[in-house]
Design an enzyme around this catalytic site. Structure first.
Site, short mmCIF file in Angstrom:
data_model
loop_
_atom_site.label_atom_id
_atom_site.label_comp_id
_atom_site.label_asym_id
_atom_site.label_seq_id
_atom_site.Cartn_x
_atom_site.Cartn_y
_atom_site.Cartn_z
N LYS A 122 1.10 -1.17 0.15
CA LYS A 122 0.00 -0.12 0.01
C LYS A 122 0.97 1.31 -0.08
O LYS A 122 1.58 1.24 0.98
CB LYS A 122 -1.06 -0.10 1.22
CG LYS A 122 -1.80 1.08 1.47
CD LYS A 122 -2.75 1.10 2.25
CE LYS A 122 -3.82 2.42 2.66
NZ LYS A 122 -4.86 2.26 3.63
N ASP A 227 -13.22 5.16 10.27
CA ASP A 227 -13.54 4.90 8.99
C ASP A 227 -14.12 3.40 8.81
O ASP A 227 -13.83 2.76 7.81
CB ASP A 227 -12.30 5.20 7.96
CG ASP A 227 -12.92 5.61 6.75
OD1 ASP A 227 -13.99 5.76 6.32
OD2 ASP A 227 -12.04 5.79 5.62
P1 ADP Z 1 -7.57 3.72 1.25
O1 ADP Z 1 -6.90 4.03 2.27
O2 ADP Z 1 -7.26 4.25 0.03
O3 ADP Z 1 -8.98 3.42 1.36
P2 ADP Z 1 -7.61 0.70 1.93
O4 ADP Z 1 -6.33 0.21 2.77
O5 ADP Z 1 -8.77 0.70 2.28
O6 ADP Z 1 -6.98 2.08 1.28
O7 ADP Z 1 -7.24 -0.30 0.63
C1 ADP Z 1 -8.16 -0.12 -0.46
C2 ADP Z 1 -8.56 -1.30 -1.37
O8 ADP Z 1 -7.58 -2.36 -1.39
C3 ADP Z 1 -9.60 -2.18 -0.21
O9 ADP Z 1 -10.89 -1.70 -0.15
C4 ADP Z 1 -9.32 -3.59 -0.65
O10 ADP Z 1 -10.44 -3.97 -1.81
C5 ADP Z 1 -7.95 -3.55 -1.26
N1 ADP Z 1 -6.96 -4.12 0.01
C6 ADP Z 1 -6.16 -3.25 0.95
N2 ADP Z 1 -5.57 -4.02 1.54
C7 ADP Z 1 -5.73 -5.29 1.18
C8 ADP Z 1 -5.37 -6.69 1.75
N3 ADP Z 1 -4.53 -6.59 2.82
N4 ADP Z 1 -5.70 -7.70 1.12
C9 ADP Z 1 -6.78 -7.74 0.10
N5 ADP Z 1 -7.13 -6.58 -0.31
C10 ADP Z 1 -6.54 -5.34 0.25
#
Ligand code: ADP
Ligand code: MG
Length: 322
Positions: A122, A227
């Site tokens: 991320k 959130d």
């Molecule tokens: P943001 O802060 O931009 O909302 P998130 O951490 O919520 O970022 O991640 C965005 C999307 O990426 C999530 O809604 C999910 O679909 C996918 N995602 C994030 N982390 C994971 C993970 N560890 N495993 C699988 N999918 C993930």
């Protein structure tokens, strides 16, 4: 902003030196003077000049013409590069695969380590949405304006890693944190879909209680997600929820704790009513249902993500949600 993994393979050690010098220089300079870059990189001025030009061509740094002097700043591309290089050195990221998500303020990629274990990378992209909010916060910005995206993204990643770590260690259903560097976190890949994409669940009442219990349990440990919604809850094929996305978490001692807690609860109630036609008279209330027993917020602060950092980040990330 696309992550350019290919560029990783083709950089000379001198180029890397110069890129690192720009990063170091940006600690004190919004725009790093060309002469300072040469000095930090310890290359002949002529030598670093050409390399600076090459790095600017591949957009890892960008030339900025200031009123007082000319120089360069790191771009997200350059910052991505440096983080990936660090992960590669530590063996946590060997290759970068597809992008699996674009969040409001992040990009999410599938990555693999040397043994081909898949993980999630991320990359924080603060400034993409909240730049205007950041700009309006003169008090904390002071002299650094555009350099702040880098600092704020780094704080967000640091915070996410710190919270994920204490939550994971305390048995909460969250991805296992694997590594972090700069504005990036590497974590366990969860094989699941966001609740947002789930049209039917076997027993909505059961999932509803599980989620409300999770909100209450977090608060018992001194934390509020902030959130807690259908985008940040992943549902495994066996129906188990996994919570993600932690840069906006707050302590239950936060001055607006009740507001954030009740808002998290409300998100779930609204979603269940709309999506599953499920409503319950039972839902937790901050004043009645939160008995704090543990202090993970204190544990996080002790891990290096200090209260001061928390405050700085809140000014941009919570400010815009209200
Ligand atoms: P943001 O802060 O931009 O909302 P998130 O951490 O919520 O970022 O991640 C965005 C999307 O990426 C999530 O809604 C999910 O679909 C996918 N995602 C994030 N982390 C994971 C993970 N560890 N495993 C699988 N999918 C993930
Ligand atoms: Mg999210």
């Amino acid at each position: 902003m696309k992550l350019d993994a290919k560029a990783l393979r083709y950089m000379s050690s001198d180029e890397f030196r110069v890129l690192t010098a720009v990063e170091m220089g940006s600690k004190n300079h919004e725009v790093v003077p060309t002469s300072l870059i040469a000095q930090i990189a310890q290359l002949r001025t002529g030598g670093s000049h050409k390399i600076v030009g090459d790095l600017a061509k591949t957009k890892l740094i960008a030339r900025v013409q200031n009123s007082s002097y000319d120089g360069y700043r790191l771009t997200y591309g350059g910052y991505d590069y440096l983080a990936l290089k660090t992960f590669a050195k530590r063996g946590t990221v060997y290759s970068v695969g597809n992008q699996i998500g674009v969040g409001k303020e992040s990009d999410i990629y599938l990555v693999a380590d040397e043994e081909d274990n898949q993980h999630v990378l991320k990359l924080q992209r603060l400034g993409r949405m909240s730049f205007r909010t950041i700009k309006s916060k003169r008090d904390y910005l002071q002299n650094r304006k555009s350099a702040s995206w880098m600092y704020m993204s780094r704080l967000a990643a640091m915070k996410e890693f710190a919270f994920m770590k204490v939550l994971h260690e305390n048995g909460f259903p969250v991805p296992e944190p694997i590594d972090y560097s700069r504005h990036c976190v590497v974590m366990e890949l969860i094989d699941a879909f966001p609740l947002r994409q789930v049209d039917e669940v076997g027993n909505p009442g059961k999932l509803y209680s599980e989620l409300m219990n999770m909100i209450v349990k977090l608060a018992q440990y001194g934390l509020i997600h902030g959130d807690f919604n259908e985008f940040n809850i992943l549902i495994r094929s066996n129906g188990e929820p996994v919570l993600i996305d932690f840069p906006q978490m707050v302590s239950t001692s936060h001055i607006n704790a009740e507001y954030y807690f009740d808002r998290d609860v409300d998100c779930i109630r609204t979603f269940f009513r709309r999506r599953f036609g499920y409503e319950s008279v039972l839902y937790p209330k901050f004043k009645l249902d939160v008995n704090r027993e543990f202090s993970l917020d204190v544990q996080v602060a002790a891990s290096g993500f200090t209260k001061k950092m928390q405050k700085e980040l809140e000014q941009v990330s919570l400010g815009k949600q209200i």
